[in-house]
Write an enzyme that holds these catalytic residues in place. Structure first.
Site, mmCIF file in Angstrom:
data_model
loop_
_atom_site.group_PDB
_atom_site.id
_atom_site.type_symbol
_atom_site.label_atom_id
_atom_site.label_comp_id
_atom_site.label_asym_id
_atom_site.label_seq_id
_atom_site.Cartn_x
_atom_site.Cartn_y
_atom_site.Cartn_z
ATOM 1 N N ILE A 209 -5.415 5.951 -0.612
ATOM 2 C CA ILE A 209 -6.557 5.415 0.119
ATOM 3 C C ILE A 209 -6.260 3.991 0.576
ATOM 4 C CG2 ILE A 209 -7.681 4.676 -2.042
ATOM 5 C CD1 ILE A 209 -10.391 5.196 -0.662
ATOM 6 N N SER A 210 -6.545 3.705 1.838
ATOM 7 C CA SER A 210 -6.406 2.360 2.394
ATOM 8 C C SER A 210 -4.971 1.850 2.227
ATOM 9 C CB SER A 210 -7.436 1.432 1.741
ATOM 10 O OG SER A 210 -7.558 0.226 2.448
#
Length: 284
Positions: free
Chosen positions: A105-106
């Site tokens: 994520i990210s």
């Protein structure tokens, strides 16, 4: 064990010359699914995404805190995506794991891309959440990015509360999960945070993705993400040959929490879908 880590085995492990805090779920239980290797967002400790590991209860999970983040000791030397992917592979060896589904994520989405290309034989499928191709990206809003780069968002709870909606978009900013998410965060060390920022400085996956990321890939984006705008997910979909894009309507940067049920359903459907011909050939 933290209340946010139900069902996890948490240990300190020496891996590749670094000491890392590692959490695993259901790793020793019999099952038909490969474990998920999860790379977290910048400055975020394992607990931040522990609810995902708990929700996907049919799958083993592996997460670790980056050096100087969460419970992992401060890094002595800087690292880069290549060395940290190598370290993650060494961790899998220590755990006796061969093949994984890779998620990130990210900031961790960049690590997931790099790991899947560097260790393609060990990566079955890839899930990229609220992420980009690195330096070649459509930037988010200046107000959000300036706060994202400030470690005060972890060290100072009042700063986090004041700027939460700017950082993460209305998708989570007004939800009931806001307080619970912040309670799971642990301040990183200043050095740990800065080394994590430096790790991806100048890095981009864009030139390599069409040639090296051959796995089936799910790209998940929110259309109200002030940090990594939706255009980045469309760019990744264009670059990655075997990819599909799922957009969470009204989702900010943390739609994985605000849109938890929809996110878990999309991930589960993707991971459980029949193997493609390309996957069958690779397995053979």
């Amino acid at each position: 064990m933290s209340e946010a880590m139900n069902g996890a085995e948490v240990t300190m492990m020496d891996v590749g010359g670094r000491t890392l805090r590692v959490a695993t779920w259901r790793l020793d239980e019999p099952g038909e699914h490969p474990p998920v290797l999860f790379f977290n967002g910048i400055g975020a400790n394992i607990e931040a995404v522990a609810p995902l590991a708990e929700a996907l209860s049919e799958r083993p999970f592996i997460m670790f805190d980056m050096p100087g983040i969460g419970g992992s000791p401060e890094p002595v030397l800087p690292y880069n995506p290549f060395t940290m992917s190598w370290t993650a592979a060494q961790l899998l060896d220590r755990l006796g794991v061969d093949t994984v589904d890779v998620m990130g994520i990210s900031w961790g989405g960049g690590m997931a891309q790099h790991f899947a290309m560097q260790h393609a034989a060990r990566s079955r499928r890839v899930v990229l959440i609220a992420t980009s191709a690195g330096m070649l990206m459509v930037p988010g809003k200046v107000a959000a990015l300036s706060k994202m780069a400030n470690p005060r968002r972890y060290i100072d709870p009042d700063f986090m509360k004041r700027n939460f909606e700017t950082l993460y978009g209305q998708g989570l900013g007004k939800s009931a999960g806001k307080g619970g998410h912040m309670a799971r965060l642990k301040p990183p060390s200043t050095r740990g945070y800065m080394y994590q920022l430096l790790c991806m400085l100048g890095w981009t996956s864009a030139p390599a993705l069409p040639f090296l990321l051959k796995q089936e890939t799910l790209i998940m984006m929110g259309d109200d993400d002030a940090i990594v705008p939706l255009a980045n997910g469309k760019f990744l979909e264009m670059l990655i040959p075997n990819s599909e894009l799922v957009v969470m309507e009204g989702g900010g940067h943390l739609f994985l929490l605000s849109h938890k049920d929809e996110s878990v359903a999309a991930i589960r459907e993707f991971l459980d879908s029949p193997a493609s011909r390309d996957e069958e050939r690779s397995a053979a």
